[in-house]
Design an enzyme around this catalytic site. Structure first.
Site, PDB file in Angstrom:
ATOM      1  N   ASP A  84      -2.602  14.385   2.652  1.00  0.00           N
ATOM      2  CA  ASP A  84      -2.514  14.312   1.189  1.00  0.00           C
ATOM      3  C   ASP A  84      -3.659  13.469   0.647  1.00  0.00           C
ATOM      4  O   ASP A  84      -4.263  12.668   1.380  1.00  0.00           O
ATOM      5  CB  ASP A  84      -1.158  13.743   0.733  1.00  0.00           C
ATOM      6  CG  ASP A  84      -0.932  12.299   1.172  1.00  0.00           C
ATOM      7  OD1 ASP A  84      -1.304  11.948   2.316  1.00  0.00           O
ATOM      8  OD2 ASP A  84      -0.378  11.508   0.382  1.00  0.00           O
ATOM      9  N   ARG A 118      -1.540  -8.048  -2.190  1.00  0.00           N
ATOM     10  CA  ARG A 118      -1.986  -7.704  -0.833  1.00  0.00           C
ATOM     11  C   ARG A 118      -1.613  -8.883   0.045  1.00  0.00           C
ATOM     12  O   ARG A 118      -1.902 -10.043  -0.291  1.00  0.00           O
ATOM     13  CB  ARG A 118      -3.490  -7.465  -0.805  1.00  0.00           C
ATOM     14  CG  ARG A 118      -3.934  -6.252  -1.578  1.00  0.00           C
ATOM     15  CD  ARG A 118      -3.569  -4.951  -0.868  1.00  0.00           C
ATOM     16  NE  ARG A 118      -3.798  -3.809  -1.742  1.00  0.00           N
ATOM     17  CZ  ARG A 118      -3.750  -2.534  -1.357  1.00  0.00           C
ATOM     18  NH1 ARG A 118      -3.458  -2.227  -0.092  1.00  0.00           N
ATOM     19  NH2 ARG A 118      -3.960  -1.572  -2.206  1.00  0.00           N
ATOM     20  N   HIS A 123      -3.391  11.403   7.482  1.00  0.00           N
ATOM     21  CA  HIS A 123      -2.689  12.028   6.359  1.00  0.00           C
ATOM     22  C   HIS A 123      -3.515  13.143   5.742  1.00  0.00           C
ATOM     23  O   HIS A 123      -4.730  13.045   5.662  1.00  0.00           O
ATOM     24  CB  HIS A 123      -2.252  10.998   5.315  1.00  0.00           C
ATOM     25  CG  HIS A 123      -3.344  10.203   4.664  1.00  0.00           C
ATOM     26  ND1 HIS A 123      -3.889  10.525   3.449  1.00  0.00           N
ATOM     27  CD2 HIS A 123      -3.988   9.055   5.058  1.00  0.00           C
ATOM     28  CE1 HIS A 123      -4.795   9.623   3.115  1.00  0.00           C
ATOM     29  NE2 HIS A 123      -4.876   8.727   4.069  1.00  0.00           N
ATOM     30  N   HIS A 172     -10.469   7.075  -3.419  1.00  0.00           N
ATOM     31  CA  HIS A 172      -9.664   6.822  -4.629  1.00  0.00           C
ATOM     32  C   HIS A 172     -10.511   6.797  -5.911  1.00  0.00           C
ATOM     33  O   HIS A 172      -9.997   6.474  -6.973  1.00  0.00           O
ATOM     34  CB  HIS A 172      -8.849   5.514  -4.541  1.00  0.00           C
ATOM     35  CG  HIS A 172      -7.868   5.468  -3.412  1.00  0.00           C
ATOM     36  ND1 HIS A 172      -6.740   4.666  -3.421  1.00  0.00           N
ATOM     37  CD2 HIS A 172      -7.803   6.134  -2.228  1.00  0.00           C
ATOM     38  CE1 HIS A 172      -6.059   4.831  -2.301  1.00  0.00           C
ATOM     39  NE2 HIS A 172      -6.682   5.711  -1.547  1.00  0.00           N
ATOM     40  N   GLU A 181       1.142   9.800   2.456  1.00  0.00           N
ATOM     41  CA  GLU A 181       0.579   8.463   2.647  1.00  0.00           C
ATOM     42  C   GLU A 181       0.157   7.839   1.321  1.00  0.00           C
ATOM     43  O   GLU A 181       0.369   6.658   1.081  1.00  0.00           O
ATOM     44  CB  GLU A 181      -0.624   8.526   3.604  1.00  0.00           C
ATOM     45  CG  GLU A 181      -1.021   7.182   4.185  1.00  0.00           C
ATOM     46  CD  GLU A 181      -1.961   6.375   3.302  1.00  0.00           C
ATOM     47  OE1 GLU A 181      -2.141   5.188   3.585  1.00  0.00           O
ATOM     48  OE2 GLU A 181      -2.515   6.936   2.327  1.00  0.00           O
ATOM     49  N   ASP A 240     -11.145  10.055   2.820  1.00  0.00           N
ATOM     50  CA  ASP A 240      -9.776   9.509   2.902  1.00  0.00           C
ATOM     51  C   ASP A 240      -8.775  10.618   2.676  1.00  0.00           C
ATOM     52  O   ASP A 240      -8.380  10.865   1.559  1.00  0.00           O
ATOM     53  CB  ASP A 240      -9.637   8.387   1.863  1.00  0.00           C
ATOM     54  CG  ASP A 240      -8.275   7.707   1.890  1.00  0.00           C
ATOM     55  OD1 ASP A 240      -7.492   7.952   2.815  1.00  0.00           O
ATOM     56  OD2 ASP A 240      -7.978   6.934   0.953  1.00  0.00           O
ATOM     57  N   SER A 267      -4.274  -1.123   3.113  1.00  0.00           N
ATOM     58  CA  SER A 267      -3.023  -1.121   3.867  1.00  0.00           C
ATOM     59  C   SER A 267      -2.745   0.243   4.483  1.00  0.00           C
ATOM     60  O   SER A 267      -2.989   1.275   3.863  1.00  0.00           O
ATOM     61  CB  SER A 267      -1.860  -1.467   2.937  1.00  0.00           C
ATOM     62  OG  SER A 267      -2.145  -2.639   2.212  1.00  0.00           O
ATOM     63  N   ASP A 304      -8.542   5.996   9.422  1.00  0.00           N
ATOM     64  CA  ASP A 304      -8.244   5.918   7.987  1.00  0.00           C
ATOM     65  C   ASP A 304      -8.785   4.600   7.426  1.00  0.00           C
ATOM     66  O   ASP A 304      -8.319   4.090   6.419  1.00  0.00           O
ATOM     67  CB  ASP A 304      -6.721   6.042   7.789  1.00  0.00           C
ATOM     68  CG  ASP A 304      -6.343   6.405   6.362  1.00  0.00           C
ATOM     69  OD1 ASP A 304      -7.215   6.880   5.620  1.00  0.00           O
ATOM     70  OD2 ASP A 304      -5.171   6.201   5.993  1.00  0.00           O
TER      71      ASP A 304
HETATM   72  N1  BES Z   1      -7.167   4.832   3.776  1.00  0.00           N
HETATM   73  C1  BES Z   1      -6.419   3.919   2.967  1.00  0.00           C
HETATM   74  C2  BES Z   1      -6.202   2.563   3.623  1.00  0.00           C
HETATM   75  C3  BES Z   1      -7.438   1.715   3.584  1.00  0.00           C
HETATM   76  C4  BES Z   1      -7.945   1.332   2.360  1.00  0.00           C
HETATM   77  C5  BES Z   1      -8.037   1.315   4.730  1.00  0.00           C
HETATM   78  C6  BES Z   1      -9.078   0.548   2.308  1.00  0.00           C
HETATM   79  C7  BES Z   1      -9.173   0.550   4.677  1.00  0.00           C
HETATM   80  C8  BES Z   1      -9.693   0.152   3.473  1.00  0.00           C
HETATM   81  C9  BES Z   1      -5.059   4.514   2.635  1.00  0.00           C
HETATM   82  O1  BES Z   1      -5.099   5.886   2.402  1.00  0.00           O
HETATM   83  C10 BES Z   1      -4.530   3.854   1.394  1.00  0.00           C
HETATM   84  O2  BES Z   1      -5.113   3.985   0.353  1.00  0.00           O
HETATM   85  N2  BES Z   1      -3.448   3.121   1.517  1.00  0.00           N
HETATM   86  C11 BES Z   1      -2.749   2.532   0.417  1.00  0.00           C
HETATM   87  C12 BES Z   1      -1.384   2.165   0.928  1.00  0.00           C
HETATM   88  C13 BES Z   1      -0.322   2.109  -0.115  1.00  0.00           C
HETATM   89  C14 BES Z   1      -0.154   3.398  -0.886  1.00  0.00           C
HETATM   90  C15 BES Z   1       0.993   1.708   0.531  1.00  0.00           C
HETATM   91  C16 BES Z   1      -3.460   1.287  -0.099  1.00  0.00           C
HETATM   92  O3  BES Z   1      -4.028   0.509   0.689  1.00  0.00           O
HETATM   93  O4  BES Z   1      -3.440   1.102  -1.315  1.00  0.00           O
HETATM   94 ZN    ZN Z   2      -6.127   6.977   3.654  1.00  0.00          ZN
END
Ligand code: BES
Ligand code: ZN
Length: 458
Positions: free
Chosen positions: A87, A327, A85, A426, A152, A118, A398, A179
């Protein structure tokens, strides 16, 4: 591989300058004020991929564009679908950043920017892996397709419909995603499982408008108080989630997994220090790693209602609400869990407030076969790119599209993390270690080489 690796070695500076350019585009999908930047980022990547020699299609969606780019067609060779992604998350709180979030400042061997880890940095590393092949040999030993979305971080609303409508375009042998993260600095990983997500908002309405708490107090229901009562009944005193049926489909953790997790270099005290909490709080009978990777959770993500400004304001609020995420682990289903949650909340709410429950977004948990030939290729590629054999991990986060790839396209995903758990995804001061960026490029090149020699049966 000498030629390809030499190209990577001799173009590090160019790669870094290009990555800086990419990271300087504030492609925040959650903020409508950055819509033009999001579009600019998709154009930047489309132009970049064309420049490397791929044919690029940009698909408009009701949201942000989806990019699809292919290397020149090699018949009878495997096809890799790379997902990522472009974004990024919002940057607040801005005052905690040591350099502006879109300056892409380089300090102490790291590049600092929202999206560095990320997911722009890792996505860009794969672009450079592909470039190294095309520039030195004019071709790859396989068909490599980039499938990169811009929503994403806000739940990928337009991705599943796109996949369902473009099965032929997306036909492949395996998916590759970067990711996720390494297990720890210097401990690279291949990830074989992800948690899913059910995210809901509960809001309660009492009076039609905020009331004077002196004039009306003692005669009307207070939605903030009732909300607190409801929320307090989500977990029992041991921390188990009390929603009836919540654990029914949770798969037990396999014994080989428990043993493997126990053998990983995990230091609970270091982990605690990273979070800043006084003491870890885990589910009885499970280790911290098990709780992060293979057990479900329920967390209040935010609360609102009434007056929270400076000083005192004497009111009974009209509304109060909470955002709640769960989760999920295999085989829990986000829609089923959302329904169980909704039924439970409704059963707890008294009749004198009106209740609104919104299902904001969700994603299914996944587990991959760790013994597939593709997985073997991924492990070899990481070993060569990082100079160290990877450990196998699950992640607590996720990536909902991984389940879609499995269900709609029957494809397994190889998840190779280039960044680190402490990169600050984040969070303020997100970074990517430059060494990890270069190791990621090397890994990408080795992965292309390995997968080019892999078939489903090998
Ligand atoms: N890169 C992350 C997913 C991730 C987070 C993988 C921590 C490994 C460890 C992805 O960009 C993300 O933040 N996904 C969201 C998904 C949600 C918006 C549906 C998440 O996990 O909160
Ligand atoms: Zn990500």
């Amino acid at each position: 591989m000498e030629d390809v690796l030499r190209y990577i070695e001799s173009h590090q500076e160019k790669f870094l300058a290009e990555l800086q350019e990419l990271l300087r585009i504030p492609s925040i999908s959650a903020d409508p004020a950055h819509r033009e930047d999001v579009l600019r980022c998709s154009r930047f990547l489309a132009d970049h991929l064309r420049g490397i020699g791929l044919s690029v299609e940009v698909f408009q969606t009701p949201g942000n564009p989806i990019l699809f780019a292919s290397t020149p067609m090699i018949p009878a060779a495997p096809t890799v679908l790379f997902y990522g992604h472009y974004d990024v998350q919002p940057v607040d709180p801005l005052d905690l950043w040591q350099s502006p979030p879109f300056a892409a400042d380089i300090r102490n061997g790291n590049i600092y920017a929202r999206g560095a880890s990320d997911d722009k940095g890792p996505v860009f590393a794969h672009m450079k892996g592909v470039e190294a092949f095309l520039r030195t040999r004019g071709t790859l030993p396989l068909n490599f397709r980039f499938f990169i979305e811009g929503e994403e971080e806000v739940g990928s609303a337009h991705l599943d419909p796109f996949i369902a409508a473009h099965r032929e375009l997306l036909r492949a042998d395996v998916v590759v995603i970067s990711d996720t993260t390494q297990f720890a600095p210097g401990v690279p990983a291949v990830t074989y499982g992800l948690r899913g997500l059910a995210y809901l908002e509960v809001s309660l309405q009492g009076p039609s408008h905020d009331l004077h708490s002196g004039s009306f107090g003692g005669t009307v229901p207070n939605p903030a108080g009732i909300l607190v009562d409801v929320l307090s009944r989500f977990k029992d005193e041991r921390g188990a989630i009390r929603i009836p049926g919540f654990y029914d489909k949770v798969l037990p953790i396999a014994s080989w997994e428990r043993e493997m997790y126990d053998s990983l270099p995990f230091h609970a005290e270091e982990y605690r220090a990273l979070t800043g909490v006084r003491k870890l709080r885990t589910e009885e009978g499970f280790t911290p790693l098990e709780c992060r990777w293979a057990r479900p959770t329920l967390d209040i993500n935010g609360l609102y209602g009434g007056y929270a400004g400076p000083g005192a304001k004497t009111i009974i609020p009209a509304r109060a609400g909470a955002k709640v995420s769960m989760r999920l682990v295999p085989d829990q289903d986000p829609e089923e869990i959302a329904a169980l949650f909704t039924r439970y909340v409704l059963s707890l709410c008294p009749q004198d407030v009106s209740v609104e429950i919104k299902n904001l977004h969700g994603g299914k948990p996944v587990l991959m076969d760790v013994n597939s030939p593709w997985m073997k290729a991924a492990r070899t590629a990481i070993s060569k790119g990082f100079g160290k054999a990877p450990v196998l991990t699950r992640e607590g986060g996720s990536i909902p599209v991984v389940a879609t790839f499995k269900e709609v396209l029957q494809l397994d995903s190889l998840m190779l993390g280039f960044g680190r758990p402490d990169d600050g995804a984040h969070s303020p001061n997100e970074k990517l270690c430059l060494d990890d960026f270069y190791r990621g490029i090397l890994t990408s090149a080795h992965l292309i080489d390995e997968l080019g020699r892999t078939t489903a049966e090998s």
